[in-house]
Design an enzyme around this catalytic site. Structure first.
Site, PDB file in Angstrom:
ATOM      1  N   ASN A   9     -31.169   2.393  11.834  1.00 33.29           N
ATOM      2  CA  ASN A   9     -31.940   3.112  12.853  1.00 33.29           C
ATOM      3  C   ASN A   9     -33.292   3.454  12.249  1.00 33.29           C
ATOM      4  OD1 ASN A   9     -33.016   4.851  14.708  1.00 33.29           O
ATOM      5  ND2 ASN A   9     -31.425   6.433  14.499  1.00 33.29           N
ATOM      6  N   TRP A  10     -34.315   2.753  12.721  1.00 33.98           N
ATOM      7  CA  TRP A  10     -35.647   2.924  12.129  1.00 33.98           C
ATOM      8  C   TRP A  10     -36.372   4.145  12.680  1.00 33.98           C
ATOM      9  CZ3 TRP A  10     -37.709  -2.874  12.094  1.00 33.98           C
ATOM     10  CH2 TRP A  10     -36.910  -3.619  11.231  1.00 33.98           C
ATOM     11  N   LYS A  11     -35.756   4.820  13.646  1.00 28.62           N
ATOM     12  CA  LYS A  11     -36.344   6.054  14.217  1.00 28.62           C
ATOM     13  C   LYS A  11     -37.824   5.823  14.561  1.00 28.62           C
ATOM     14  CE  LYS A  11     -32.778   8.707  11.939  1.00 28.62           C
ATOM     15  NZ  LYS A  11     -32.338   9.959  11.350  1.00 28.62           N
ATOM     16  N   HIS A  95     -28.034   9.895  20.199  1.00 25.23           N
ATOM     17  CA  HIS A  95     -28.298  10.325  18.815  1.00 25.23           C
ATOM     18  C   HIS A  95     -28.590  11.828  18.799  1.00 25.23           C
ATOM     19  CE1 HIS A  95     -30.210  10.709  14.909  1.00 25.23           C
ATOM     20  NE2 HIS A  95     -29.643   9.566  14.584  1.00 25.23           N
ATOM     21  N   GLU A  97     -30.742  13.507  17.330  1.00 26.97           N
ATOM     22  CA  GLU A  97     -32.163  13.867  17.469  1.00 26.97           C
ATOM     23  C   GLU A  97     -32.580  13.866  18.935  1.00 26.97           C
ATOM     24  OE1 GLU A  97     -33.538  10.970  14.646  1.00 26.97           O
ATOM     25  OE2 GLU A  97     -32.653  12.152  13.034  1.00 26.97           O
ATOM     26  N   GLU A 167     -21.990  10.997  13.252  1.00 25.47           N
ATOM     27  CA  GLU A 167     -23.106  11.421  12.412  1.00 25.47           C
ATOM     28  C   GLU A 167     -23.149  12.945  12.357  1.00 25.47           C
ATOM     29  OE1 GLU A 167     -26.316   8.142  12.152  1.00 25.47           O
ATOM     30  OE2 GLU A 167     -26.731   9.308  13.937  1.00 25.47           O
ATOM     31  N   GLY A 173     -30.570  12.841   7.133  1.00 22.24           N
ATOM     32  CA  GLY A 173     -31.875  13.036   6.511  1.00 22.24           C
ATOM     33  C   GLY A 173     -31.896  14.127   5.459  1.00 22.24           C
ATOM     34  N   SER A 213     -27.227  10.073   5.603  1.00 21.94           N
ATOM     35  CA  SER A 213     -27.566   9.900   4.187  1.00 21.94           C
ATOM     36  C   SER A 213     -26.763   8.806   3.493  1.00 21.94           C
ATOM     37  CB  SER A 213     -27.420  11.240   3.434  1.00 21.94           C
ATOM     38  OG  SER A 213     -28.309  12.207   3.983  1.00 21.94           O
ATOM     39  N   GLY A 234     -30.212   5.603   8.410  1.00 24.66           N
ATOM     40  CA  GLY A 234     -31.579   5.985   8.751  1.00 24.66           C
ATOM     41  C   GLY A 234     -32.527   5.617   7.626  1.00 24.66           C
ATOM     42  N   GLY A 235     -32.845   6.592   6.790  1.00 25.63           N
ATOM     43  CA  GLY A 235     -33.857   6.427   5.741  1.00 25.63           C
ATOM     44  C   GLY A 235     -33.698   5.163   4.903  1.00 25.63           C
TER      45      GLY A 235
HETATM   46  P1  13P Z   1     -30.252   9.160   7.390  1.00 25.77           P
HETATM   47  O1  13P Z   1     -29.542   7.912   6.874  1.00 25.77           O
HETATM   48  O2  13P Z   1     -31.722   9.139   7.092  1.00 25.77           O
HETATM   49  O3  13P Z   1     -29.569  10.399   6.982  1.00 25.77           O
HETATM   50  O4  13P Z   1     -30.179   9.078   9.007  1.00 25.77           O
HETATM   51  C1  13P Z   1     -28.953   8.866   9.622  1.00 25.77           C
HETATM   52  C2  13P Z   1     -29.190   8.632  11.056  1.00 25.77           C
HETATM   53  O5  13P Z   1     -29.574   9.535  11.791  1.00 25.77           O
HETATM   54  C3  13P Z   1     -28.962   7.282  11.590  1.00 25.77           C
HETATM   55  O6  13P Z   1     -28.968   7.266  12.978  1.00 25.77           O
END
Ligand code: 13P
Length: 251
Positions: A9-11, A95, A97, A167, A173, A213, A234-235
């Protein structure tokens, strides 16, 4: 056997140029990986370019959200069929967020899942508790409410094709991943809930991803758990090197 899924997920990161460079690098690094569904989810504006870049590769494309209506006077929204048109096979829905910053609720998540399934997209439906909820020992209640709300009115065959991402909000994050045991406990709960709601064949078929993470160093341990079928990253998905290392966890 459930086929593992590693999704990035590149957000809200990467220009069209950066996204294309990343996926081209990923293509090379993941070319030899078989037996895993590898998915990337760029921002809307990069979808079409990344789709073109992934033609002929084993990388699939997801959007990070969609609207439930097909078309109409809905300024600023993107429908599931337009995501298909842009080259998506998958879409992330609900998600945390989006729940936190964009007023997404279990009811809107449900409408979006219905629309995306009807359009033929594979849904990655997200659930997860906050730290406050975990500390209040409300994790299972929260997950059950989110899942029941998200899946309301769906037929069993539609549910069987879903991907669910667990998640925990406190792990996203933060660099503080859930332990293998913590993740497995919730994944097993989700699978038992699916069995109760939709029957054993559906519960056995649904792939449940862990997100929060995830790093190259933690993926093997997570994947060794019986109910963890993959990861939503994510990251660590923003670099081809680390995402390819995660996707190639079994090598
Ligand atoms: P991180 O891997 O940066 O913690 O993010 C997880 C995430 O929200 C994937 O959708």
């Amino acid at each position: 056997m459930r086929r593992p899924v590693i999704a990035g997920n590149w957000k809200l990161f990467k220009t069209i140029g950066e996204a294309t460079t990343l996926v081209n690098d990923l293509k090379v690094r993941t070319a030899g990986i078989t037996g895993v569904d590898i998915i990337v989810a760029p921002v809307f504006t990069a979808l079409s370019s990344v789709a073109t870049a992934t033609v002929g590769s084993n990388i699939r494309l997801a959007a990070q959200n969609c609207f439930w209506e097909e078309s109409g006077a809905y300024t600023g929204e993107v429908s599931a069929s337009l995501l298909k048109d842009a080259g998506c096979s998958h879409v992330i829905i609900g998600h945390s967020e989006r729940r936190q910053y964009f007023a997404e609720t279990d009811a809107t998540v449900n409408r979006k899942i219905h629309a995306a399934s009807a359009a033929g997209l594979t849904v990655i439906a997200c659930v997860g508790e906050t730290l406050t909820e975990r500390e209040a020992e409300q994790t299972f209640v929260v997950i059950e409410t989110q899942l029941q709300g998200a899946l309301a009115g769906l037929r069993s065959d539609a549910v069987a094709g879903l991907i669910i991402a667990y998640e925990p909000v406190w792990a996203i994050g933060t660099g503080k991943s859930a332990s293998e045991a913590q993740a497995q406990e919730v994944h097993a709960f989700i699978r038992s809930l699916l069995e109760r709601l939709f029957g054993l064949p559906v519960a056995t078929a649904v792939r449940i991803l862990y997100g929060g993470s995830v790093k190259p160093e933690t993926i093997s341990g997570l994947m060794s758990q019986p109910d963890i079928d993959g990861a939503l990253v994510g990251g660590a998905s923003l670099s081809a090197e680390s995402f390819a290392a995660i996707a190639g966890y079994s090598a």
